[in-house]
Write an enzyme that holds these catalytic residues in place. Sequence first.
Site, mmCIF file in Angstrom:
data_model
loop_
_atom_site.group_PDB
_atom_site.id
_atom_site.type_symbol
_atom_site.label_atom_id
_atom_site.label_comp_id
_atom_site.label_asym_id
_atom_site.label_seq_id
_atom_site.Cartn_x
_atom_site.Cartn_y
_atom_site.Cartn_z
ATOM 1 N N ARG A 174 -0.172 6.553 7.383
ATOM 2 C CA ARG A 174 0.293 6.684 8.884
ATOM 3 C C ARG A 174 0.734 5.260 9.451
ATOM 4 O O ARG A 174 0.754 4.978 10.264
ATOM 5 C CB ARG A 174 -0.555 7.027 9.613
ATOM 6 C CG ARG A 174 -1.349 8.473 9.488
ATOM 7 C CD ARG A 174 -0.315 9.749 9.475
ATOM 8 N NE ARG A 174 -0.594 10.709 8.687
ATOM 9 C CZ ARG A 174 -0.535 11.355 7.465
ATOM 10 N NH1 ARG A 174 0.076 10.616 6.715
ATOM 11 N NH2 ARG A 174 -1.265 12.373 7.194
ATOM 12 N N SER A 224 -2.824 16.039 15.506
ATOM 13 C CA SER A 224 -4.202 15.272 15.345
ATOM 14 C C SER A 224 -4.164 13.895 16.061
ATOM 15 O O SER A 224 -3.030 13.338 15.996
ATOM 16 C CB SER A 224 -4.189 15.018 13.758
ATOM 17 O OG SER A 224 -4.399 16.293 12.950
ATOM 18 N N GLU A 294 -4.737 8.070 16.000
ATOM 19 C CA GLU A 294 -3.051 8.044 15.285
ATOM 20 C C GLU A 294 -2.139 8.205 16.361
ATOM 21 O O GLU A 294 -1.011 8.144 16.031
ATOM 22 C CB GLU A 294 -2.816 8.626 14.245
ATOM 23 C CG GLU A 294 -2.962 10.449 14.360
ATOM 24 C CD GLU A 294 -2.593 10.820 13.050
ATOM 25 O OE1 GLU A 294 -3.236 10.445 12.095
ATOM 26 O OE2 GLU A 294 -1.947 12.203 13.110
#
Length: 301
Positions: A174, A224, A294
Amino acid sequence: MQKLIADLKASNIGEIRTNERLAPYTTWKIGGPADCLIIPHSKEQVAASIKFLHERGVPWTVIGRGSNLLVGDKGIRGVVIKLGQALETLRFEGAMVYAGGSYSFIKLSVLAAREGLTGLEFASGIPGTVGGAVYMNAGAHGSDVSRILKQAEVILDTGELVVMQAEDLQYAYRHSILHTLPGIVTEAVFELQVGDRNEIAGAMAAYRDRRLRTQPLQLACAGSVFRNPEGGFAAKLIEEAGLKGKRVGGAEISMLHANFIVNTGEATAEDVLTLINEVQQIVEQSYGIKLVPEVLVMGER
């Protein structure tokens, strides 16, 4: 700011809006106003906008489809560049796919499947744009962008257009170099493989069905919230800590998926940030693991 806005309007770099509320531009439906919002109508206007702002030392922020993004309740100072149709381009050349930075990542995966190309099945449930996916090294189901990206065309914060090879982006989980090298992805080139259409469609259907069963897609959310810790899953830790359904104001940890925070109707950015902080504290106290968000947080609280 008034002088800057007047100069922007005279520069033919797209539509200019002032004091524009950003909540409608995000999937969380949260966020205060931007001092100035630029909506360029072409790649050339995107580059001209950035060069204009760079030469005047004006801070700028870019948004695409607004997924994976939390905008502060007081909004964003300076200029926000909203990417849209200007970069929604797509073409196939054999197994090579050339996609504009604003192109829907989900739609791209669907069209690649129709072409009988495999490698983008994982993207079928990832909201947002191609540019955002390249920036974040988006991934799911054991794959990610770094495995299929050949190169990316990027406008740097000076307005210079450069082509970066996949290895130049220094991909990690990520993460890419674009987190520290400000720029806008205007086009990505993906190298896929010819596959069996039925197998590709079957895999994507399975991913879709699982997503519909396990994710609160009917509510405003941003996907998420936390990265998965090494060797584990954030959702499992949050659920085991008894945090499903925990609520702060209008923000709630989904009862369907513990790594999703949903806007139940009137959530503020402060609600979400408070909930994120409480989850981090409780999970760390319980398991000694510090969850790392994130989602991108922009603007003033």
